[in-house]
Scaffold this active site. Sequence first.
Site, PDB file in Angstrom:
ATOM      1  N   SER A 204      19.221 -26.591  25.751  1.00 12.67           N
ATOM      2  CA  SER A 204      20.422 -26.190  25.016  1.00 12.67           C
ATOM      3  C   SER A 204      21.678 -26.601  25.764  1.00 12.67           C
ATOM      4  CB  SER A 204      20.387 -24.666  24.861  1.00 12.67           C
ATOM      5  OG  SER A 204      21.619 -24.185  24.421  1.00 12.67           O
TER       6      SER A 204
ATOM      7  N   TYR B  56      19.530 -15.420  28.291  1.00  9.48           N
ATOM      8  CA  TYR B  56      18.989 -16.495  27.453  1.00  9.48           C
ATOM      9  C   TYR B  56      19.311 -17.861  28.066  1.00  9.48           C
ATOM     10  CZ  TYR B  56      18.708 -20.045  23.874  1.00  9.48           C
ATOM     11  OH  TYR B  56      18.419 -21.219  23.211  1.00  9.48           O
TER      12      TYR B  56
ATOM     13  N   LYS C 196      16.854 -21.117  29.845  1.00  8.58           N
ATOM     14  CA  LYS C 196      16.845 -22.563  29.574  1.00  8.58           C
ATOM     15  C   LYS C 196      17.040 -23.342  30.883  1.00  8.58           C
ATOM     16  CE  LYS C 196      15.927 -22.278  25.302  1.00  8.58           C
ATOM     17  NZ  LYS C 196      14.610 -22.662  24.805  1.00  8.58           N
TER      18      LYS C 196
HETATM   19  P1  NAD Z   1      13.516 -19.839  15.784  1.00  9.67           P
HETATM   20  O1  NAD Z   1      13.543 -18.435  16.248  1.00  9.67           O
HETATM   21  O2  NAD Z   1      13.788 -20.110  14.359  1.00  9.67           O
HETATM   22  O3  NAD Z   1      12.106 -20.500  16.139  1.00  9.67           O
HETATM   23  C1  NAD Z   1      11.326 -20.097  17.237  1.00  9.67           C
HETATM   24  C2  NAD Z   1       9.912 -19.846  16.729  1.00  9.67           C
HETATM   25  O4  NAD Z   1       9.099 -19.474  17.850  1.00  9.67           O
HETATM   26  C3  NAD Z   1       9.835 -18.711  15.717  1.00  9.67           C
HETATM   27  O5  NAD Z   1       9.082 -19.137  14.586  1.00  9.67           O
HETATM   28  C4  NAD Z   1       9.112 -17.580  16.455  1.00  9.67           C
HETATM   29  O6  NAD Z   1       8.324 -16.807  15.591  1.00  9.67           O
HETATM   30  C5  NAD Z   1       8.287 -18.376  17.465  1.00  9.67           C
HETATM   31  N1  NAD Z   1       7.972 -17.637  18.706  1.00  9.67           N
HETATM   32  C6  NAD Z   1       8.829 -16.944  19.492  1.00  9.67           C
HETATM   33  N2  NAD Z   1       8.158 -16.410  20.524  1.00  9.67           N
HETATM   34  C7  NAD Z   1       6.855 -16.778  20.405  1.00  9.67           C
HETATM   35  C8  NAD Z   1       5.679 -16.539  21.156  1.00  9.67           C
HETATM   36  N3  NAD Z   1       5.692 -15.759  22.243  1.00  9.67           N
HETATM   37  N4  NAD Z   1       4.509 -17.071  20.724  1.00  9.67           N
HETATM   38  C9  NAD Z   1       4.475 -17.839  19.613  1.00  9.67           C
HETATM   39  N5  NAD Z   1       5.550 -18.101  18.863  1.00  9.67           N
HETATM   40  C10 NAD Z   1       6.734 -17.572  19.245  1.00  9.67           C
HETATM   41  O7  NAD Z   1      14.505 -20.665  16.732  1.00  9.67           O
HETATM   42  P2  NAD Z   1      15.080 -22.130  16.561  1.00  9.67           P
HETATM   43  O8  NAD Z   1      16.503 -22.026  16.228  1.00  9.67           O
HETATM   44  O9  NAD Z   1      14.182 -22.952  15.743  1.00  9.67           O
HETATM   45  O10 NAD Z   1      15.009 -22.608  18.075  1.00  9.67           O
HETATM   46  C11 NAD Z   1      13.914 -23.337  18.571  1.00  9.67           C
HETATM   47  C12 NAD Z   1      14.131 -23.609  20.046  1.00  9.67           C
HETATM   48  O11 NAD Z   1      15.354 -24.310  20.225  1.00  9.67           O
HETATM   49  C13 NAD Z   1      14.239 -22.357  20.904  1.00  9.67           C
HETATM   50  O12 NAD Z   1      13.594 -22.623  22.140  1.00  9.67           O
HETATM   51  C14 NAD Z   1      15.734 -22.194  21.098  1.00  9.67           C
HETATM   52  O13 NAD Z   1      16.009 -21.520  22.288  1.00  9.67           O
HETATM   53  C15 NAD Z   1      16.176 -23.638  21.163  1.00  9.67           C
HETATM   54  N6  NAD Z   1      17.574 -23.853  20.787  1.00  9.67           N
HETATM   55  C16 NAD Z   1      18.025 -23.388  19.575  1.00  9.67           C
HETATM   56  C17 NAD Z   1      19.358 -23.591  19.235  1.00  9.67           C
HETATM   57  C18 NAD Z   1      19.903 -23.069  17.928  1.00  9.67           C
HETATM   58  O14 NAD Z   1      21.112 -22.943  17.809  1.00  9.67           O
HETATM   59  N7  NAD Z   1      19.071 -22.762  16.947  1.00  9.67           N
HETATM   60  C19 NAD Z   1      20.210 -24.277  20.105  1.00  9.67           C
HETATM   61  C20 NAD Z   1      19.704 -24.750  21.313  1.00  9.67           C
HETATM   62  C21 NAD Z   1      18.387 -24.532  21.642  1.00  9.67           C
HETATM   63  C1  WQD Z   2      30.095 -20.963  16.985  1.00  8.43           C
HETATM   64  C2  WQD Z   2      31.579 -20.642  16.918  1.00  8.43           C
HETATM   65  C3  WQD Z   2      32.153 -18.434  17.642  1.00  8.43           C
HETATM   66  C4  WQD Z   2      30.151 -16.324  14.418  1.00  8.43           C
HETATM   67  C5  WQD Z   2      25.122 -20.177  20.266  1.00  8.43           C
HETATM   68  C6  WQD Z   2      24.409 -19.881  21.555  1.00  8.43           C
HETATM   69  C7  WQD Z   2      24.036 -21.141  22.255  1.00  8.43           C
HETATM   70  C8  WQD Z   2      23.249 -22.075  21.330  1.00  8.43           C
HETATM   71  C9  WQD Z   2      23.911 -22.240  20.011  1.00  8.43           C
HETATM   72  C10 WQD Z   2      20.905 -21.802  21.695  1.00  8.43           C
HETATM   73  C11 WQD Z   2      32.074 -19.874  18.130  1.00  8.43           C
HETATM   74  C12 WQD Z   2      32.477 -18.627  16.181  1.00  8.43           C
HETATM   75  C13 WQD Z   2      30.637 -17.314  15.246  1.00  8.43           C
HETATM   76  C14 WQD Z   2      31.055 -15.552  13.651  1.00  8.43           C
HETATM   77  C15 WQD Z   2      32.871 -16.815  14.567  1.00  8.43           C
HETATM   78  N1  WQD Z   2      21.960 -21.560  21.042  1.00  8.43           N
HETATM   79  N2  WQD Z   2      31.975 -17.558  15.317  1.00  8.43           N
HETATM   80  N3  WQD Z   2      32.379 -15.832  13.769  1.00  8.43           N
HETATM   81  O1  WQD Z   2      28.309 -19.537  20.330  1.00  8.43           O
HETATM   82  O2  WQD Z   2      28.359 -22.053  20.154  1.00  8.43           O
HETATM   83  O3  WQD Z   2      26.259 -20.938  20.549  1.00  8.43           O
HETATM   84  O4  WQD Z   2      24.257 -20.970  19.449  1.00  8.43           O
HETATM   85  O5  WQD Z   2      20.728 -22.378  22.722  1.00  8.43           O
HETATM   86  O6  WQD Z   2      23.292 -20.788  23.368  1.00  8.43           O
HETATM   87  O7  WQD Z   2      25.289 -19.130  22.381  1.00  8.43           O
HETATM   88  O8  WQD Z   2      27.313 -20.700  18.312  1.00  8.43           O
HETATM   89  O9  WQD Z   2      27.289 -20.238  15.924  1.00  8.43           O
HETATM   90  O10 WQD Z   2      27.413 -18.294  17.539  1.00  8.43           O
HETATM   91  O11 WQD Z   2      29.382 -19.774  17.259  1.00  8.43           O
HETATM   92  O12 WQD Z   2      34.079 -17.032  14.648  1.00  8.43           O
HETATM   93  O13 WQD Z   2      30.683 -14.623  12.922  1.00  8.43           O
HETATM   94  O14 WQD Z   2      31.824 -19.802  15.807  1.00  8.43           O
HETATM   95  O15 WQD Z   2      33.139 -17.693  18.288  1.00  8.43           O
HETATM   96  O16 WQD Z   2      33.338 -20.338  18.411  1.00  8.43           O
HETATM   97  P1  WQD Z   2      27.665 -20.764  19.895  1.00  8.43           P
HETATM   98  P2  WQD Z   2      27.780 -19.694  17.201  1.00  8.43           P
END
Ligand code: NAD
Ligand code: WQD
Length: 337
Positions: free
Chosen positions: A126, A151, A155
């Site tokens: 991330s 969190y 990562k």
């Molecule tokens: P998500 O929660 O939709 O998907 C994660 C999946 O993993 C879910 O289906 C959940 O049921 C499953 N899971 C969680 N713990 C588990 C376990 N112990 N055993 C088996 N399954 C398990 O999340 P996402 O948004 O698809 O994110 C996927 C990955 O990407 C995560 O590692 C997240 O940290 C990373 N990531 C997400 C974002 C984002 O903004 N969505 C940004 C950066 C990184």
């Molecule tokens: C985006 C912008 C908020 C909600 C998060 C995690 C990060 C990564 C991605 C996994 C910001 C603003 C949001 C609302 C708002 N995930 N906002 N009102 O904060 O960039 O990142 O998701 O790795 O680790 O921290 O994403 O979508 O929460 O926010 O004004 O109700 O929207 O302040 O500027 P963020 P976000």
Amino acid sequence: MLKILVTGGLGYIGSHTVVALQEAGFKVVVVDNLSNSSIKVLDGILAITSQVPEFENLDLRDKLKTQQFLKKHYDIFGVIHFAASKAVGESVGNPLLYYENNVNTLIYLLQELNKKKNANFIFSSSCTVYGQADVMPITEESPIKLAESPYGNTKQIGEAIIKDTCKSNLNFNAIALRYFNPIGAHTSSKIGELPIGVPQNLVPYITQTGSGVREQLSVFGDTYSTLDGTCIRDYIHVVDVANAHVIALQRLLNNEHQYNFEAFNLGTGTGSSVLEVIQSFERVSNKKLNYKIVDKRKGDVVTAYADTNKANSVLGWKAKYSLDDAMDSAWKWQQTL
Ligand code: NAD
Ligand code: WQD
């Protein structure tokens, strides 16, 4: 057909990646404990690709079962590891859940894969690993700052664990993909993001407000040192993110990697402010969004967007979709819910 294990493959990014993998001709095995997803996602995947992946409801925190599962699937070419908990706020209140779910599960997988002659691993990292970077755009060489949440720490720790594993075993290949802000849904509207409860992220909050599930969006602060005072992020279409996983896998498959641990930013390279995201929603939906400016949210970085040169030139991947494309798909998906 090469077999790929996708952990967390019924989740938001995982399900789009399963589609992309199946479309690229891979045989996919999914494990998921459904803690943040629904079994119905399999129907969506079937509707898009006319295939369902093999599915096992498995909690990766169960070390023994994880070992048994991987032994049974000894012939997998690689693992794409999405399974994790991802709510930043929740991780502050319950850090041990996050360390257990995001770090222990990673270790169990790596321990088993490390026994193989050759292992290939793709990790969901991330942009959060960079914290508030001093220089924009953020390159892969930007310093990894002290994590701002448990969190984010999982990562950073995850990447460090994988890197050390690769150092100790030259037959272990890994790619960490550092996603910026994935948004949107598959263009078919058959799969998309399914936030449980009140969304913490901006785009699902916007689409839920647009559809009347939420009354009003709170914009967290408009006095930041940005053009319109709201925070800036790099919003990237989830389908672009999914495609990058297929390309990363092919890089390992074709032995094109330069090092056995590599990291790439996945972003568009363009930053958008919260108000610009709202404007995008209003353009694609033809609706006015009900929002108000409220206090800043604790812990928000002001600006984060990716330098995508390495992903473009080394990985050979580039985002195809615009913010409006992504928002349009998010809005269409919301209307199916
Ligand atoms: P998500 O929660 O939709 O998907 C994660 C999946 O993993 C879910 O289906 C959940 O049921 C499953 N899971 C969680 N713990 C588990 C376990 N112990 N055993 C088996 N399954 C398990 O999340 P996402 O948004 O698809 O994110 C996927 C990955 O990407 C995560 O590692 C997240 O940290 C990373 N990531 C997400 C974002 C984002 O903004 N969505 C940004 C950066 C990184
Ligand atoms: C985006 C912008 C908020 C909600 C998060 C995690 C990060 C990564 C991605 C996994 C910001 C603003 C949001 C609302 C708002 N995930 N906002 N009102 O904060 O960039 O990142 O998701 O790795 O680790 O921290 O994403 O979508 O929460 O926010 O004004 O109700 O929207 O302040 O500027 P963020 P976000």
